[in-house]
Each structure stands twice: as structure tokens, then as C-alpha cells.
Design an enzyme around this catalytic site. Structure first.
Site, PDB file in Angstrom:
ATOM      1  N   TYR A 141      71.680  42.338  80.280  1.00  0.00           N
ATOM      2  CA  TYR A 141      71.032  43.666  80.295  1.00  0.00           C
ATOM      3  C   TYR A 141      69.557  43.552  79.899  1.00  0.00           C
ATOM      4  O   TYR A 141      68.759  44.419  80.235  1.00  0.00           O
ATOM      5  CB  TYR A 141      71.748  44.610  79.331  1.00  0.00           C
ATOM      6  CG  TYR A 141      73.122  45.073  79.784  1.00  0.00           C
ATOM      7  CD1 TYR A 141      73.814  46.054  79.095  1.00  0.00           C
ATOM      8  CD2 TYR A 141      73.739  44.537  80.915  1.00  0.00           C
ATOM      9  CE1 TYR A 141      75.068  46.492  79.508  1.00  0.00           C
ATOM     10  CE2 TYR A 141      74.987  44.945  81.336  1.00  0.00           C
ATOM     11  CZ  TYR A 141      75.641  45.918  80.624  1.00  0.00           C
ATOM     12  OH  TYR A 141      76.898  46.344  81.040  1.00  0.00           O
ATOM     13  N   LYS A 191      82.865  33.144  79.916  1.00  0.00           N
ATOM     14  CA  LYS A 191      83.185  32.592  81.241  1.00  0.00           C
ATOM     15  C   LYS A 191      82.694  31.149  81.259  1.00  0.00           C
ATOM     16  O   LYS A 191      81.953  30.718  82.162  1.00  0.00           O
ATOM     17  CB  LYS A 191      82.553  33.438  82.335  1.00  0.00           C
ATOM     18  CG  LYS A 191      83.046  33.161  83.749  1.00  0.00           C
ATOM     19  CD  LYS A 191      84.535  33.375  83.929  1.00  0.00           C
ATOM     20  CE  LYS A 191      84.955  33.045  85.363  1.00  0.00           C
ATOM     21  NZ  LYS A 191      86.427  33.127  85.557  1.00  0.00           N
ATOM     22  N   ASP A 223      88.072  37.078  82.863  1.00  0.00           N
ATOM     23  CA  ASP A 223      89.032  37.592  83.857  1.00  0.00           C
ATOM     24  C   ASP A 223      90.442  37.612  83.278  1.00  0.00           C
ATOM     25  O   ASP A 223      91.169  38.600  83.402  1.00  0.00           O
ATOM     26  CB  ASP A 223      88.965  36.803  85.171  1.00  0.00           C
ATOM     27  CG  ASP A 223      88.781  35.297  84.971  1.00  0.00           C
ATOM     28  OD1 ASP A 223      88.551  34.860  83.837  1.00  0.00           O
ATOM     29  OD2 ASP A 223      88.845  34.581  85.964  1.00  0.00           O
ATOM     30  N   ASP A 247      80.900  45.678  77.607  1.00  0.00           N
ATOM     31  CA  ASP A 247      80.764  46.992  78.245  1.00  0.00           C
ATOM     32  C   ASP A 247      81.976  47.280  79.116  1.00  0.00           C
ATOM     33  O   ASP A 247      82.573  48.363  79.076  1.00  0.00           O
ATOM     34  CB  ASP A 247      79.484  46.996  79.091  1.00  0.00           C
ATOM     35  CG  ASP A 247      79.071  48.386  79.560  1.00  0.00           C
ATOM     36  OD1 ASP A 247      78.152  48.463  80.364  1.00  0.00           O
ATOM     37  OD2 ASP A 247      79.678  49.383  79.123  1.00  0.00           O
ATOM     38  N   ASP A 251      85.576  49.887  78.196  1.00  0.00           N
ATOM     39  CA  ASP A 251      86.044  51.018  79.024  1.00  0.00           C
ATOM     40  C   ASP A 251      87.508  50.807  79.408  1.00  0.00           C
ATOM     41  O   ASP A 251      88.308  51.743  79.405  1.00  0.00           O
ATOM     42  CB  ASP A 251      85.194  51.168  80.291  1.00  0.00           C
ATOM     43  CG  ASP A 251      84.004  52.106  80.097  1.00  0.00           C
ATOM     44  OD1 ASP A 251      83.513  52.191  78.964  1.00  0.00           O
ATOM     45  OD2 ASP A 251      83.587  52.755  81.074  1.00  0.00           O
TER      46      ASP A 251
END
Ligand SMILES: NC(=O)C1=CN([C@@H]2O[C@H](COP(=O)(O)OP(=O)(O)OC[C@H]3O[C@@H](n4cnc5c(N)ncnc54)[C@H](O)[C@@H]3O)[C@@H](O)[C@H]2O)C=CC1
Ligand SMILES: CC(C)CC(=O)C(=O)O
Ligand SMILES: [Mg+2]
Length: 356
Positions: A141, A191, A223, A247, A251
Site C-alpha cells: 500500500y 507467501k 492462500d 486487509d 474482511d
């Protein structure tokens, strides 16, 4: 001591849900003697409309000159075509960086009354209490270079996922210490099987593990972690991860609790100053319709009381009032499964009235 809280409703449902938390704050003032003053500041699209800047100097001053910020949400389709630096989202990221709020705590706790509101079977989520610790001022970001340019005659977009060892150490320290206070289990999500930055992340967390012998450390690729959060969410205690992955996973975790309208968050740096906000966004699809669930914002106020004002006693009163209202059967539309549906304002009134 009189505390100072800066209120930033922002855009969309942001002002609506913050207004409900203010009702609760007013009860703590009048009935529990909490000495607090509030000041309002514009941020995001509302600030752009007023000042041409999503995080203007006026707001920066009020963000810095307070004990804590209670923030709603920013954003909306009317701003999506602005230059990147004028978009509401850039204002939020600028504020997080300006205030050094690198540690985002996102607890996902299922209120037992909402077991049937979750997308998952009640036995999978019953008793759920996990904490996602998200790095908030680094990663992709904030990485540079970023942009869109012509490369070999082809329009090309690019961003940079970058973390310094220092940034990883400080967020991992927050997560290790949280795990020590909780159930002693920390899962670092990355990852590393593809990304070099993730390999540094994993190596850094591993190097720190020796300093926390009472914490069981595990690692999971993002994942797999997203699948495991749906398959068996209660295997987790504390998850630590980077900005983007946190992020997304938070959610996803929201739905384990029944709705994204239930998930609070605290954004902390060094010291007690912090920003407290619901995990959700400005929900333009339901803005102005008295449909938004204000409980994530009210629970964010509880986190503010606990972390920035050192009033865990009052935080517990707020959290108990939320549980009481849910036990009474009141629901906003997003968690309606089997309850009496009420609007945003009525839910705020009910929680304020339920404060012991
Ligand atoms: N911290 C912030 O200020 C955030 C801002 N945003 C911004 O919000 C805008 C909308 O983004 P979306 O992707 O639609 O995410 P969103 O979180 O605003 O909405 C996603 C879905 O959840 C529902 N929802 C969200 N909060 C709710 C609540 N309290 N009660 C009931 N339903 C709720 C919405 O109606 C929508 O259907 C965008 O401009 C985005 O950039 C998105 C996430 C966080
Ligand atoms: C502007 C976005 C990064 C806001 C968001 O999605 C979040 O903080 O969860
Ligand atoms: Mg988000």
C-alpha cells in the site's frame, strides 16, 4: 484528567455509525463521570469536498492533538476518478503513516447470539475469538515505485511490495506480546513460497521466536490461511501478517462473526495514541438509509477506552451493553437472522440505554 477524542465520521455510513458511538460516549460522560471532550474533523471525501485534500492540515492538527481518534469510514464512487493523491483512501493511508499507526488489531469475536448469522455452521464458529494483527503503514500500500506508464508501447501498471526487517520486527513484537496475553499461539501468514519479501518476513519472525519461548509459532501461506479460516477458524489464536493480506483476511474473518458490521479495530503506534475504526468501509450502497450496523464502531469505542484511555472497566460496560442488546433480539439488517430488525439510530439508542 480530561481526555480529548477527535471524531472523524468521514463518508457514506461513516458519520451515521460514529454518531451512534457518540451516544454511548455521552452516557459514559453523564452516568460514569468519564471526563472527555470531543472535536470534529473532516477526512476523506468530505475533506476533499471542503478543502480539496483528503487529509488537510486542519485535520492533521486535530488528529495529532488528541488522545485518540474515533473514525468512521471514507470513500465513495464519486471520488474514484480523482487523481490518486486526492482520493479519500489516500487520505486515510496518509493519516495512518503520519501518526505512525503501524499496528492494526482486528479481533474477530463471535457473540453467541449471532452464531446463526455467520455464513458458517454454528459448531464451526461457536466461541470464536481470534485476533488478526495487521501491519498497517508498510507493504504494497505504501511501496514505491508505483504507477501506470507506457513500457514498450504498452500501458503498464506496477506497485512494490516492500518491508524492512525493522518494520517486520515491530509488528511481530506486537503479535508475539498479544499471543502471550492470550492463548500463546501465533500464526504468521505470508507467501514465502513465491515472494522474497515474505521469505524475509518468515525468517524475521522465526528469529524472534527464541525471545518468546511461551509462544507456539507457526507459518501459513496466505492462500491456505484463507481456506483454513473458513474450514476451521478456531485453530487460530493470533495471526500476524502484512498490510494487504491482513486487509483481505480480516474482511473474511468478519463473516465468521456474522457481519462486517460487527468487526472493530484499533490502529496503534508507540504510546497510547491510537485510531479506532470499524473494519468496514463507507458502504455507499446503504448510506443514508438508516441500515448500517453501528456495532463495529461502538465496539471500536470500547477498544479506544481500553487501549488509549486505560479505562478497561468502561470498555467492558460497552461490550456488555452490546451483548445485552443482541440477547434482547435486536438486529440490524445485516445480522437479521431471526431477530427484530431495527435501524442504525435505534440500535445506537438501544446500546446507549443498555449501559449499566
Ligand atoms: N476504513 C475505510 O475507510 C474503508 C473504506 N473503504 C471504502 O468504502 C467504499 C466502499 O467499499 P466496499 O468495497 O463496498 O466495502 P464496504 O465495507 O463499504 O461494504 C461492503 C459491503 O458490506 C456492507 N456493509 C459495510 N459496512 C456495513 C455495516 N456497518 N452495516 C451493514 N452493512 C455493511 C455494505 O453495504 C456492502 O454491501 C470504497 O470507497 C472503499 O474504498 C473500504 C474499506 C475500508
Ligand atoms: C483504504 C483501504 C486500505 C481501507 C481498508 O480496506 C482497510 O483499512 O481495511
Ligand atoms: Mg479493508
Amino acid at each position: 484528567m480530561t481526555f480529548k477524542i477527535t471524531l472523524m465520521g468521514g463518508d457514506g455510513i461513516g458519520p451515521e455509525v460514529v454518531a451512534q458511538a457518540v451516544k454511548v460516549l455521552d452516557v459514559l460522560r453523564t452516568r460514569h463521570g468519564l471526563e472527555v471532550e470531543t472535536q470534529d474533523a473532516l477526512v476523506g471525501g468530505a475533506a476533499y469536498d471542503a478543502y480539496g485534500d483528503p487529509y488537510p492540515a486542519q485535520t492533521q492538527a486535530l488528529a495529532r492533538d488528541c488522545d485518540a481518534i474515533l473514525f468512521g469510514a471514507i470513500g465513495g464512487p464519486q471520488y474514484d476518478d480523482l487523481p490518486r493523491d486526492k482520493r479519500p483512501e489516500s487520505g486515510l493511508l496518509a493519516m495512518r503513516a503520519d501518526l505512525g499507526l503501524y499496528a492494526n488489531l482486528r479481533p474477530a469475536i463471535l457473540f453467541e447470539e449471532l452464531a446463526s448469522a455467520s455464513s458458517l455452521k454454528p459448531d464451526i464458529v461457536a466461541g470464536l475469538d481470534i485476533l488478526i494483527v495487521r501491519e498497517l503503514t508498510g507493504g504494497i500500500y505504501f511501496g514505491k515505485p508505483r504507477g501506470i506508464e507506457e513500457r514498450n508501447g504498452i500501458k503498464t501498471g506496477f506497485n512494490t511490495l516492500v518491508y524492512g526487517e525493522d518494520e517486520i520486527r515491530r509488528i511481530a513484537k506486537t503479535a508475539f506480546e498479544a499471543a502471550q496475553r492470550r492463548n500463546g499461539r501465533l500464526c504468521s501468514v505470508d507467501k514465502a513460497n513465491v515472494l522474497d519479501v515474505s521469505q524475509l518476513w518468515r525468517d524475521t519472525v522465526n528469529a524472534m521466536a527464541a525471545d518468546y519461548p511461551d509462544v507456539e509459532v507457526s507459518h501459513m501461506y496466505v492462500d491456505n490461511a484463507s481456506m483454513q479460516l473458513v474450514r476451521d477458524p478456531k485453530q487460530f489464536d493470533v495471526i500476524v501478517t502484512g498490510n494487504l493480506f491482513g486487509d483481505i483476511l480480516s474482511d473474511l474473518a468478519a463473516m465468521l462473526t456474522g457481519s462486517i458490521g460487527m468487526l472493530p479495530s484499533a490502529s496503534l503506534g508507540e504510546g497510547g495514541h491510537g485510531m479506532y475504526e470499524p473494519v468496514h468501509g463507507s458502504a455507499p450502497d446503504i448510506a443514508g438509509q438508516d441500515k448500517a450496523n453501528p456495532l463495529a464502531t461502538i465496539l471500536s469505542l470500547a477498544m479506544l477506552l481500553r487501549h488509549s484511555l486505560n479505562r478497561g472497566d468502561l470498555a467492558e460496560l460497552v461490550e456488555s451493553a452490546v451483548a445485552k442488546v443482541l440477547a434482547q433480539g435486536l438486529r440490524t439488517g445485516d445480522i437479521a437472522a431471526g431477530g427484530d430488525v431495527v435501524g442504525t439510530a435505534a440500535m445506537g439508542d438501544a446500546v446507549a440505554a443498555a449501559i449499566a
